[in-house]
Design an enzyme around this catalytic site. Structure first.
Site, short mmCIF file in Angstrom:
data_model
loop_
_atom_site.label_atom_id
_atom_site.label_comp_id
_atom_site.label_asym_id
_atom_site.label_seq_id
_atom_site.Cartn_x
_atom_site.Cartn_y
_atom_site.Cartn_z
N ASN A 15 0.87 -1.18 0.00
CA ASN A 15 0.00 0.00 0.00
C ASN A 15 0.91 1.23 0.00
OD1 ASN A 15 -1.81 2.03 0.44
ND2 ASN A 15 -2.40 1.38 2.51
N HIS A 65 -9.41 1.18 5.01
CA HIS A 65 -8.12 1.37 5.70
C HIS A 65 -8.34 2.29 6.90
CE1 HIS A 65 -4.02 2.46 6.60
NE2 HIS A 65 -3.65 1.40 5.92
N GLY A 121 2.85 2.29 10.79
CA GLY A 121 3.82 3.39 10.63
C GLY A 121 4.51 3.76 11.92
N GLU A 171 -6.70 4.65 8.06
CA GLU A 171 -6.47 6.08 7.79
C GLU A 171 -7.71 6.71 7.17
OE1 GLU A 171 -2.85 5.42 5.65
OE2 GLU A 171 -1.87 4.84 7.52
N SER A 207 3.77 -2.10 10.30
CA SER A 207 5.22 -2.18 10.49
C SER A 207 5.79 -3.55 10.13
CB SER A 207 5.60 -1.79 11.93
OG SER A 207 5.21 -0.45 12.18
N GLU A 250 -5.11 -4.89 10.47
CA GLU A 250 -4.08 -3.87 10.67
C GLU A 250 -4.34 -3.15 11.99
OE1 GLU A 250 -2.23 -2.70 6.63
OE2 GLU A 250 -3.85 -1.32 7.07
N LYS A 284 0.10 4.24 -0.20
CA LYS A 284 -0.54 5.41 0.44
C LYS A 284 -0.31 6.64 -0.45
CE LYS A 284 -0.13 3.11 4.83
NZ LYS A 284 0.00 3.17 6.27
P1 13P Z 1 3.24 0.38 7.65
O1 13P Z 1 3.76 -0.91 7.05
O2 13P Z 1 3.95 1.58 7.14
O3 13P Z 1 3.15 0.30 9.13
O4 13P Z 1 1.73 0.54 7.10
C1 13P Z 1 0.85 -0.53 7.17
C2 13P Z 1 -0.38 -0.17 6.42
O5 13P Z 1 -1.13 0.69 6.83
C3 13P Z 1 -0.65 -0.88 5.15
O6 13P Z 1 -1.92 -0.61 4.69
#
Ligand code: 13P
Length: 251
Positions: free
Chosen positions: A9, A96, A174, A98, A214, A168, A11
């Site tokens: 992803n 997601h 992150g 976010e 992560s 997740e 983002k």
């Molecule tokens: P990270 O791997 O940067 O923690 O992000 C995970 C994520 O949100 C994938 O959709």
């Protein structure tokens, strides 16, 4: 047999030229990934058209990161499932954390979006997961069950063939803080049980459940060794072709 998948992803990262370079590097190394591990790249909407040319003939599949909750019409700034389909997208991520957190994505909206995506022939990667407060209050199992039930219980066993679930935990995204393999496995097993309650054991057994948060080359092997973890949804580490491929080689 459920499919093993590693999905990146991206983002809101990379310009279009940077995205093309990144995908070219991923495609060039994709034959180093075991044949049974599928690769998906979820790129920004602006990139999809160009990227679908880059990955032509490779094993890498293309995903969006979101879609509109309407088919077409006066929804300025939105991108419809048919638009995604028309640029060669095979998947879309939905729900997601976010998007849930910053853009008011509700489970009700996710039902609509999932319906439209499936009708258009797109597969769906549905994200679920608890935040830190919910984890500390011991509510993580309930939060994930509710998210699964609120969205996926509106669909059929047949629909589930086109749906991947991604667990997740928000506190691991992150942050560099990965869920331990045991923490992730117990939620994955729980999600599979929630799916089995509605769709039966076989559908639950056949559903791919990814871990995200992560995930990196140094911890992917232990995570992917768990019985109910079928791969990863990778954020930061997917922005480096070598890391993304190394994660996919962790089986
Ligand atoms: P990270 O791997 O940067 O923690 O992000 C995970 C994520 O949100 C994938 O959709």
């Amino acid at each position: 047999m459920r499919k093993k998948i590693v999905a990146g992803n991206w983002k809101m990262n990379t310009t279009v030229p940077e995205g093309i370079e990144l995908l070219k590097a991923v495609v060039a190394k994709s034959n180093e990934v075991p044949a049974e591990v599928g690769l998906i790249v979820a790129a920004p909407h602006t990139h999809l058209c160009c990227l679908s040319e880059v990955l032509e003939g490779s094993k890498v599949e293309l995903s969006a990161q979101n879609c509109a909750d309407h088919v077409s019409g006066a929804y300025t700034g939105e991108i419809s499932v048919n638009m995604l389909k028309s640029v060669g997208c095979q998947w879309t991520i939905l729900g997601h954390s976010e998007r849930r957190q910053y853009y008011g994505e509700t489970d009700e909206k996710l039902v609509e979006k999932t319906k439209l995506a499936l009708e258009a022939g797109l597969g769906v990667i549905l994200c679920v997961g608890e935040n830190l407060d919910e984890r500390e209050a011991g509510k993580h199992f309930d939060v994930c069950s509710a998210q699964i039930k609120n969205v996926l219980y509106n669909f059929s066993a047949e629909d589930m063939k086109k749906i991947i679930v991604a667990y997740e935990p928000v506190w691991a995204i992150g942050t560099g803080k990965t869920a331990t393999a045991e923490q992730a496995e117990e939620i994955h097993a729980h999600i599979r049980k929630v799916l089995a309650d509605k769709f039966g054991a076989q559908v639950a057994e056949d559903t791919t459940i990814l871990y995200g948060g992560s995930c990196k080359p140094s911890n992917a092997r232990e995570l992917f060794a768990q019985k109910d973890i079928d791969g990863g949804l990778i954020g930061g580490a997917a922005l480096k072709a070598d890391d993304f491929i190394a994660i996919a080689q962790s089986y």
